[in-house]
Design an enzyme around this catalytic site. Structure first.
Site, short mmCIF file in Angstrom:
data_model
loop_
_atom_site.label_atom_id
_atom_site.label_comp_id
_atom_site.label_asym_id
_atom_site.label_seq_id
_atom_site.Cartn_x
_atom_site.Cartn_y
_atom_site.Cartn_z
N HIS A 11 2.92 2.92 -8.93
CA HIS A 11 2.82 1.47 -9.13
C HIS A 11 4.08 0.95 -9.82
CE1 HIS A 11 -1.19 1.69 -7.66
NE2 HIS A 11 -1.72 2.26 -8.72
N SER A 52 -7.01 -6.23 -5.39
CA SER A 52 -8.15 -6.83 -4.68
C SER A 52 -9.39 -6.81 -5.56
CB SER A 52 -8.42 -6.05 -3.39
OG SER A 52 -8.96 -4.78 -3.70
N TRP A 91 -11.17 -3.26 -8.55
CA TRP A 91 -11.82 -3.12 -9.87
C TRP A 91 -12.64 -1.84 -9.93
CZ3 TRP A 91 -10.12 -5.87 -13.78
CH2 TRP A 91 -9.65 -7.16 -13.58
N ILE A 123 -6.96 -4.93 7.76
CA ILE A 123 -6.67 -6.13 6.96
C ILE A 123 -7.21 -6.00 5.52
CG2 ILE A 123 -8.68 -7.46 7.76
CD1 ILE A 123 -6.70 -9.91 7.90
N ASP A 166 0.82 -1.20 0.00
CA ASP A 166 0.00 0.00 0.00
C ASP A 166 0.86 1.26 0.00
OD1 ASP A 166 -2.34 1.35 -0.02
OD2 ASP A 166 -2.84 1.02 2.07
N GLY A 204 0.07 5.23 -4.51
CA GLY A 204 -0.59 6.47 -4.95
C GLY A 204 -0.04 7.67 -4.19
N LEU A 209 12.11 -20.13 -3.63
CA LEU A 209 10.98 -19.35 -3.11
C LEU A 209 9.69 -19.63 -3.88
CD1 LEU A 209 10.07 -16.86 -1.30
CD2 LEU A 209 10.55 -15.46 -3.33
#
Ligand code: FPP
Length: 212
Positions: A19, A47, A51, A166, A2, A5, A113
């Site tokens: 981004h 998420s 959208w 969350i 997060d 922006g 990984l």
């Protein structure tokens, strides 16, 4: 991941620049995870709620995903990374789905990984689709129907950018996860911030509701 922006806004740049710089952080964190012997790294990349962002930003993010998924193969192979993309595939374009399938297939034998990218994912969606499939098949336990079945629950969830919630991430799977919240914005979250978060995790006493 997060704060892309806000990182861009602070610099008078377009959100998409945030981004794009965030992808540099993804590279740094994936590389550090491999170096430090982390077994599974999950990234919440997009998420179900995302959208609803402006069409321009959604398109730019999907283009960025497509570019990464198609161009990072060599890097993933040389770092022995197995890539898995999980989420509501029905909402992704056919081109992106095909590119994802091909990257997952090509990296499926890598033994280092495991990199899980959550794309068009939300925790409530996951529990709902698991419940629907369980009911249809007459199952009696949710876990095997979750999209994450077969992968371990997260030991640690790191949230960047000062937010302390969350946001519909791994709701079921986070039952006993430790959380580290940092004010650092994702594009600035590199190896040092990651190391700090892991040290904080190492100091936690995990009891899983029991008495030690
Ligand atoms: C949240 O910041 C970030 C996103 C919605 C996108 C994250 C995606 C990437 C960094 C690309 C990842 C690519 C791969 C291949 C894993 P925000 O836009 O909500 O920031 P803000 O809260 O400051 O507005």
């Amino acid at each position: 991941m997060d704060g892309n922006g806000r990182w861009a806004k602070e610099r008078g740049l377009d959100r998409v620049c945030g981004h794009k710089t965030g992808i540099e952080s993804v590279r740094a964190i994936v590389e550090a995870s491999g170096d430090w012997g982390i077994k599974v790294l999950s990234l919440f990349a997009f998420s179900e709620e995302n959208w609803d962002r402006p069409e321009e930003e959604v398109n730019a993010l999907m283009q960025l995903m497509f570019k990464e998924v198609t161009e990072e193969l060599d890097n993933m192979m040389s770092n022995n990374v197995r890539v898995v993309v999980l989420g509501n595939r029905a909402r992704l374009s056919v081109d992106l789905r095909d590119a994802i399938d091909s990257l997952m297939e090509e990296t499926s034998h890598n033994t280092g990984l495991v990199l899980i990218i959550f794309l068009s994912y939300s925790g409530k969606w996951d529990i709902q689709q698991a419940a629907d499939r369980m009911a249809a098949e007459g199952g009696d336990s949710i876990e095997p129907y979750l999209i994450t079945a077969g992968y371990p629950d997260p030991d640690l969830i790191i949230r960047t950018s000062g937010e302390k919630r969350i946001s519909n991430y791994l709701l079921w799977q986070a039952a006993y996860s430790e959380f580290v919240f940092t004010d650092t914005l994702w594009p600035d979250f590199r190896k040092d911030s990651y190391r700090d978060a892991l040290w904080e995790y190492a100091s936690r006493d995990r009891r899983y509701g029991k008495v030690k």
